[in-house]
Design a protein around this motif. Structure first.
Motif, PDB file in Angstrom:
ATOM      1  N   MET A   1      38.323  35.576  48.912  1.00  0.00           N
ATOM      2  CA  MET A   1      37.001  35.385  48.312  1.00  0.00           C
ATOM      3  C   MET A   1      36.379  34.096  48.823  1.00  0.00           C
ATOM      4  SD  MET A   1      38.318  34.389  44.495  1.00  0.00           S
ATOM      5  CE  MET A   1      39.804  35.332  44.758  1.00  0.00           C
ATOM      6  N   LYS A  13      34.394  35.487  40.405  1.00  0.00           N
ATOM      7  CA  LYS A  13      34.920  35.415  41.764  1.00  0.00           C
ATOM      8  C   LYS A  13      33.927  36.081  42.708  1.00  0.00           C
ATOM      9  CE  LYS A  13      39.720  35.040  40.304  1.00  0.00           C
ATOM     10  NZ  LYS A  13      41.131  35.464  40.480  1.00  0.00           N
ATOM     11  N   TRP A  15      32.593  37.201  46.608  1.00  0.00           N
ATOM     12  CA  TRP A  15      32.919  37.519  47.996  1.00  0.00           C
ATOM     13  C   TRP A  15      31.709  37.255  48.899  1.00  0.00           C
ATOM     14  CZ3 TRP A  15      36.033  39.003  44.236  1.00  0.00           C
ATOM     15  CH2 TRP A  15      37.405  39.018  44.514  1.00  0.00           C
ATOM     16  N   SER A 306      39.672  41.713  43.303  1.00  0.00           N
ATOM     17  CA  SER A 306      38.417  42.477  43.260  1.00  0.00           C
ATOM     18  C   SER A 306      38.552  43.700  42.360  1.00  0.00           C
ATOM     19  CB  SER A 306      38.011  42.924  44.665  1.00  0.00           C
ATOM     20  OG  SER A 306      38.879  43.939  45.145  1.00  0.00           O
ATOM     21  N   GLN A 368      34.236  40.715  53.395  1.00  0.00           N
ATOM     22  CA  GLN A 368      35.198  41.488  52.602  1.00  0.00           C
ATOM     23  C   GLN A 368      36.365  42.003  53.452  1.00  0.00           C
ATOM     24  OE1 GLN A 368      33.305  44.892  50.728  1.00  0.00           O
ATOM     25  NE2 GLN A 368      32.018  45.283  52.495  1.00  0.00           N
TER      26      GLN A 368
END
Length: 386
Positions: A1, A13, A15, A306, A368
């Protein structure tokens, strides 16, 4: 992340870098992180942008409650892909195929004049009052594309094959279910003086409405899949009419507006994905760019942070109104035409779906890398937009 925000009740969190997320979407993420029933942390995908109540491209896990607006109004919206055995298509063939598809798949607010074969409709399970109310109308809407960012696209894959990708949802039946239960949630939360933003009103597990919403939400998820399957069937028939020897395989389906009971961090929780795709270890998925950029077929890496999810696309860079106001029609058309794409940008009103209105898909994918592994890169050849 890329970043973690720790100023709220639970962490957020990200990304993407914190300065890459618009202020309104970040405020919505903070609201999610302060919900009393939110679990562990909030996950924000690299395609995130402002939504209604909850950012598009966000994952919320909860204990003991479901949030209708964290699923969204287009319940079960998602994508499916299908591989052909073709390795090339000439432009005249593409045009003929797309002409047939346009005649057999209504777009926008249009629907079929007649009821479609009821065998396409999902099986009814449990008490479904809104589904029953909307069922006849849905028989006219199954196999229709809808509007907004929905599309039917023919693509050339890096594996050498021609692919078909369809993005659509549950049409009016999902919209009606979502609004019905969100209204109930707002009324009940207000009456009980629940300290949550009204756009994130929730239905507790011990409520009489919880099972009702859950059953109807799942029906809409199934309907959205059936809707995509029927459109795919009509697209296959268009291919077969022009190229009789064509064959099809490798069907993939992925919703990105749904809630599901899953186990994460050793506990059973309700995972809400709004504009986010599940990406369990080795699970296939799709991440489209725009009608002028690559899309990707991916396998998930099962990233725990995630909630085993990834982005559902490139994500909007600007609002629809801003795109129509600021983008240049000639430049957008030239960009697509120069690539040989049979595109859907014809008038200024179409600029809300122009490539420049979306984020850079390559940057989104780079952000990602820990969530998915690219399997096949897809170049757009022809597109029909909702």
């Amino acid at each position: 992340m890329k970043a973690v925000i720790t100023t709220e009740k639970i962490p957020i969190k990200l990304w993407l870098e914190e300065d890459q997320i618009e202020a309104g979407a970040l405020d919505q993420a903070r609201d999610l992180a302060n919900l009393p029933f939110a679990f562990k942390h909030i996950a924000i995908m690299p395609d995130t942008h402002l939504g209604y109540g909850m950012p598009i491209g966000a994952i919320l896990a909860t204990k003991g409650a479901v949030v209708p607006n964290a699923v969204g109004v287009d319940i079960g919206c998602g994508m499916c892909s299908l591989r052909t055995n073709l390795t090339d298509l000439e432009t005249p063939e593409l045009k003929e195929i797309m002409t047939i598809v346009r005649k057999t798949v209504p777009v926008g607010f249009n629907r079929h004049e007649g009821r479609q074969d009821e065998s396409w409709m999902p099986e009814k399970k449990g008490n479904l009052p809104i589904v029953e109310q909307e069922y006849d109308s849905a028989l006219h809407q199954i196999g229709t594309l809808g509007g907004g960012n929905h599309f039917i696209e023919i693509q050339k894959g890096s594996d050498g094959y021609i692919w078909i990708m369809i993005h659509s949802g549950s049409r009016n039946i999902g919209f009606t279910v979502a609004n019905h239960y969100n209204k109930i949630a707002m009324e009940k939360n207000k009456a009980l003086d629940q300290q949550v933003p009204k756009d994130l009103s929730f239905i507790p597990e011990d409520s009489e409405y919880f099972d009702l919403y859950w059953n109807e939400m799942n029906y809409c998820i199934d309907f959205a899949l059936a809707n995509r399957k029927l459109m795919m069937e009509r697209t296959k028939l268009a291919f077969e009419e022009i190229i009789p020897e064509v064959e099809f395989s490798h069907f993939i389906n992925k919703p990105h507006n749904f809630a599901a009971l899953e186990e994460h961090f050793g506990e059973q929780v309700i995972v809400h994905r709004k504009g986010a795709t599940r990406a369990r270890k080795d699970e296939w998925g799709m991440i489209p760019g725009s009608q002028g950029t690559h899309s990707f077929l991916v396998k998930g890496k099962g990233n725990a942070n995630s909630f085993e999810s990834c982005s559902h696309g490139a994500g909007r860079l600007m609002s629809r109104a801003a795109a129509r106001r600021n983008l240049d029609l000639k430049e957008e058309r030239k960009f697509l035409t120069d690539q040989g794409i049979l595109h859907a940008i014809r008038h200024k009103g179409d600029l809300d779906e122009a490539p420049s209105s979306y984020k850079d898909i390559n940057e989104v994918m780079a952000n990602q890398e820990a969530l998915v592994e690219v399997q096949i890169k897809l170049q757009p050849l022809a597109v029909i937009k909702g």
